[in-house]
Structure formats: C-alpha cells, structure tokens
Design a protein around this motif. Structure first.
Motif, PDB file in Angstrom:
ATOM      1  N   LEU A   1       0.815  -1.217   0.000  1.00  0.00           N
ATOM      2  CA  LEU A   1       0.000   0.000   0.000  1.00  0.00           C
ATOM      3  C   LEU A   1       0.850   1.269   0.000  1.00  0.00           C
ATOM      4  O   LEU A   1       0.505   2.248  -0.658  1.00  0.00           O
ATOM      5  N   THR A   2       1.962   1.257   0.700  1.00  0.00           N
ATOM      6  CA  THR A   2       2.862   2.413   0.699  1.00  0.00           C
ATOM      7  C   THR A   2       3.394   2.670  -0.708  1.00  0.00           C
ATOM      8  O   THR A   2       3.441   3.817  -1.177  1.00  0.00           O
ATOM      9  N   THR A   3       3.778   1.613  -1.394  1.00  0.00           N
ATOM     10  CA  THR A   3       4.258   1.736  -2.770  1.00  0.00           C
ATOM     11  C   THR A   3       3.167   2.292  -3.677  1.00  0.00           C
ATOM     12  O   THR A   3       3.415   3.169  -4.509  1.00  0.00           O
ATOM     13  N   LEU A   4       1.953   1.798  -3.506  1.00  0.00           N
ATOM     14  CA  LEU A   4       0.823   2.286  -4.293  1.00  0.00           C
ATOM     15  C   LEU A   4       0.607   3.781  -4.068  1.00  0.00           C
ATOM     16  O   LEU A   4       0.464   4.550  -5.020  1.00  0.00           O
ATOM     17  N   LEU A   5       0.623   4.189  -2.816  1.00  0.00           N
ATOM     18  CA  LEU A   5       0.422   5.609  -2.511  1.00  0.00           C
ATOM     19  C   LEU A   5       1.556   6.471  -3.067  1.00  0.00           C
ATOM     20  O   LEU A   5       1.313   7.574  -3.586  1.00  0.00           O
TER      21      LEU A   5
END
Length: 116
Positions: free
Chosen positions: A107-111
C-alpha cells in the motif's frame, strides 16, 4: 489443498483464526449455488487477457513472494518485461500470502506511485 502446498510462512497466515474464518466465508460465497465466483475468477485469470500488455500506460507494480508455491515459477519476471515501466518486487521472506503479510509495503508503494 492450499495449506498442503504452501510455504510455512503462508501456513501460519492461513491457520490464524481470524484469517481462516474470513477465508472459509469467502470460499462459501464463491462456491454458493448460482454465485459462480470462483469459476469466473479462474476463467478470467487463465484465459488470454483481452488487452495488450505493451500498451499499459499507468504505473504497475508486480509483487511476488520468493517462497510462493502457487504462482508462476518465474515470480513475475516475464510479466514485468511485458509492461512498460513495470516494477517487480520479489519479497524474499514472503509466500503467496504476501498481500496479508506485507500489506503495508504494498500500500505504501501504491500511494507513492499515486503521488508521483
């Protein structure tokens, strides 16, 4: 069947009471009469994809666990070469349950990609 063929890191996730209960509910819904969920997912995943991978123009991250015993043996390396700009993440200590064991990183990568 899933537990018998999974890496120990995945088995720990799959046997956790909260996950196991949610998974059982999901399977019951997927195999419910008239639902067709599992069959539809399988057909969509296994048939020829109706798009040209080389024309994907949005950021793509492909995540695999190095211990995954249920997905492509190349762990997404070939798929990553087919999508322009795709980034492959091979997580050494993860298996097929990567989405549950490494959700924060995914999720951090997506954001971060959304902000770029």
């Amino acid at each position: 069947m899933v537990i018998e063929t999974s890496a120990p890191s995945d088995v720990a996730v799959y046997r956790h009471p909260t996950f196991a209960a949610a998974y059982r509910r999901a399977l019951a819904e997927a195999f419910a009469p008239g639902a067709g969920g599992y069959a539809r997912d399988t057909v969509l995943a296994m048939r020829r994809w109706p798009l040209r991978l080389d024309r994907i123009a949005v950021p793509v991250d492909i995540w695999y666990g190095a211990l995954d015993t249920g997905h492509s043996p190349d762990k997404g390396a070939f798929l990553t070469t087919r999508i322009p700009g795709a980034r492959r993440h091979l997580v050494p200590d993860a298996g097929g349950a990567l989405l549950w064991t490494h959700a924060e990183a995914v999720l951090t990568t997506l954001l971060e990609r959304m902000r770029a």
